[in-house]
Design a protein around this motif. Structure first.
Motif, mmCIF file in Angstrom:
data_model
loop_
_atom_site.group_PDB
_atom_site.id
_atom_site.type_symbol
_atom_site.label_atom_id
_atom_site.label_comp_id
_atom_site.label_asym_id
_atom_site.label_seq_id
_atom_site.Cartn_x
_atom_site.Cartn_y
_atom_site.Cartn_z
ATOM 1 N N VAL A 1 0.842 -1.120 0.050
ATOM 2 C CA VAL A 1 -0.028 0.068 -0.047
ATOM 3 C C VAL A 1 0.844 1.283 0.123
ATOM 4 O O VAL A 1 0.605 2.380 -0.806
ATOM 5 C CB VAL A 1 -0.851 0.088 1.204
ATOM 6 C CG1 VAL A 1 -1.478 1.216 1.499
ATOM 7 C CG2 VAL A 1 -2.016 -1.261 0.954
ATOM 8 N N ALA A 2 1.878 1.159 0.735
ATOM 9 C CA ALA A 2 2.841 2.512 0.799
ATOM 10 C C ALA A 2 3.430 2.664 -0.598
ATOM 11 O O ALA A 2 3.576 3.755 -1.081
ATOM 12 C CB ALA A 2 4.019 2.223 2.067
ATOM 13 N N THR A 3 3.998 1.502 -1.314
ATOM 14 C CA THR A 3 4.574 1.731 -2.684
ATOM 15 C C THR A 3 3.408 2.301 -3.501
ATOM 16 O O THR A 3 3.683 2.991 -4.258
ATOM 17 C CB THR A 3 5.110 0.175 -2.794
ATOM 18 O OG1 THR A 3 5.851 -0.271 -1.996
ATOM 19 C CG2 THR A 3 5.550 0.329 -4.219
ATOM 20 N N LEU A 4 2.319 1.529 -3.558
ATOM 21 C CA LEU A 4 1.378 2.267 -4.415
ATOM 22 C C LEU A 4 1.016 3.695 -3.995
ATOM 23 O O LEU A 4 0.813 4.547 -5.012
ATOM 24 C CB LEU A 4 -0.003 1.402 -4.177
ATOM 25 C CG LEU A 4 0.218 0.058 -4.848
ATOM 26 C CD1 LEU A 4 -1.229 -0.716 -4.637
ATOM 27 C CD2 LEU A 4 0.346 -0.175 -6.181
ATOM 28 N N LEU A 5 1.012 4.097 -2.822
ATOM 29 C CA LEU A 5 0.662 5.511 -2.472
ATOM 30 C C LEU A 5 1.748 6.376 -3.018
ATOM 31 O O LEU A 5 1.631 7.563 -3.576
ATOM 32 C CB LEU A 5 0.391 5.643 -1.163
ATOM 33 C CG LEU A 5 -0.863 5.312 -0.432
ATOM 34 C CD1 LEU A 5 -0.633 5.577 1.236
ATOM 35 C CD2 LEU A 5 -1.920 6.035 -1.108
ATOM 36 N N MET B 1 3.974 5.677 -5.616
ATOM 37 C CA MET B 1 3.698 5.688 -7.007
ATOM 38 C C MET B 1 2.693 6.892 -7.342
ATOM 39 O O MET B 1 2.998 7.571 -8.430
ATOM 40 C CB MET B 1 3.565 4.556 -7.423
ATOM 41 C CG MET B 1 4.547 3.219 -7.364
ATOM 42 S SD MET B 1 4.299 1.807 -7.958
ATOM 43 C CE MET B 1 3.668 2.007 -9.490
ATOM 44 N N LEU B 2 1.770 6.771 -6.776
ATOM 45 C CA LEU B 2 0.348 7.720 -7.190
ATOM 46 C C LEU B 2 0.688 9.286 -6.920
ATOM 47 O O LEU B 2 0.624 10.060 -7.745
ATOM 48 C CB LEU B 2 -0.871 7.260 -6.568
ATOM 49 C CG LEU B 2 -2.017 8.065 -6.498
ATOM 50 C CD1 LEU B 2 -2.504 7.923 -7.980
ATOM 51 C CD2 LEU B 2 -3.058 7.804 -5.640
ATOM 52 N N ALA B 3 1.529 9.319 -5.741
ATOM 53 C CA ALA B 3 2.052 10.828 -5.254
ATOM 54 C C ALA B 3 2.932 11.168 -6.182
ATOM 55 O O ALA B 3 2.973 12.396 -6.783
ATOM 56 C CB ALA B 3 2.611 10.744 -4.191
ATOM 57 N N THR B 4 3.832 10.358 -6.929
ATOM 58 C CA THR B 4 4.904 10.823 -7.894
ATOM 59 C C THR B 4 4.191 11.086 -9.227
ATOM 60 O O THR B 4 4.508 11.999 -9.860
ATOM 61 C CB THR B 4 5.923 9.600 -8.126
ATOM 62 O OG1 THR B 4 5.364 8.606 -8.462
ATOM 63 C CG2 THR B 4 7.021 9.588 -6.925
ATOM 64 N N VAL B 5 3.196 10.382 -9.497
ATOM 65 C CA VAL B 5 2.441 10.636 -10.999
ATOM 66 C C VAL B 5 1.588 11.983 -10.865
ATOM 67 O O VAL B 5 1.666 12.916 -11.736
ATOM 68 C CB VAL B 5 1.450 9.547 -11.073
ATOM 69 C CG1 VAL B 5 0.735 9.883 -12.541
ATOM 70 C CG2 VAL B 5 2.347 8.360 -11.606
ATOM 71 N N LEU B 6 1.010 12.343 -9.594
ATOM 72 C CA LEU B 6 0.317 13.275 -9.634
ATOM 73 C C LEU B 6 1.102 14.600 -9.209
ATOM 74 O O LEU B 6 0.500 15.854 -9.775
ATOM 75 C CB LEU B 6 -0.686 13.222 -8.426
ATOM 76 C CG LEU B 6 -1.931 12.160 -8.395
ATOM 77 C CD1 LEU B 6 -2.816 11.973 -7.338
ATOM 78 C CD2 LEU B 6 -2.645 12.492 -9.673
ATOM 79 N N PHE B 7 2.132 14.852 -8.813
ATOM 80 C CA PHE B 7 2.832 15.886 -8.146
ATOM 81 C C PHE B 7 4.114 15.831 -9.144
ATOM 82 O O PHE B 7 4.987 15.578 -9.472
ATOM 83 C CB PHE B 7 3.319 15.975 -6.927
ATOM 84 C CG PHE B 7 1.948 16.138 -5.904
ATOM 85 C CD1 PHE B 7 1.046 17.051 -5.876
ATOM 86 C CD2 PHE B 7 1.564 14.846 -5.008
ATOM 87 C CE1 PHE B 7 0.279 17.193 -5.260
ATOM 88 C CE2 PHE B 7 0.406 15.054 -4.293
ATOM 89 C CZ PHE B 7 -0.316 16.074 -4.407
#
Length: 61
Positions: free
Chosen positions: A49-53, A55-61
């Motif tokens: 879950v932390a890895t997915l978060l 990855m999501l944060a790097t895509v959005l910001f």
């Protein structure tokens, strides 16, 4: 003298119950305790879950 149909049915039912009991298939699934999560399972899921978060944060910001 041959067995009547009901006696034969009872014998077959008894044999089926005995076989199910020996194979441990006659347990009541509703009364079983659900398995507990081990610490290793919680750690692995948390890391995923932390890895997915991240990855999501790097895509959005």
């Amino acid at each position: 003298m041959p067995e009547s149909l009901t006696d034969r049915d009872r014998q077959i039912d008894r044999q089926t119950r005995d076989m199910a009991h020996e194979a441990k298939l006659d347990t009541d699934l509703g009364s079983m305790v659900p398995p507990r999560w081990r610490a290793s399972t919680v750690i692995v899921i948390s890391l995923i879950v932390a890895t997915l978060l991240v990855m999501l944060a790097t895509v959005l910001f």
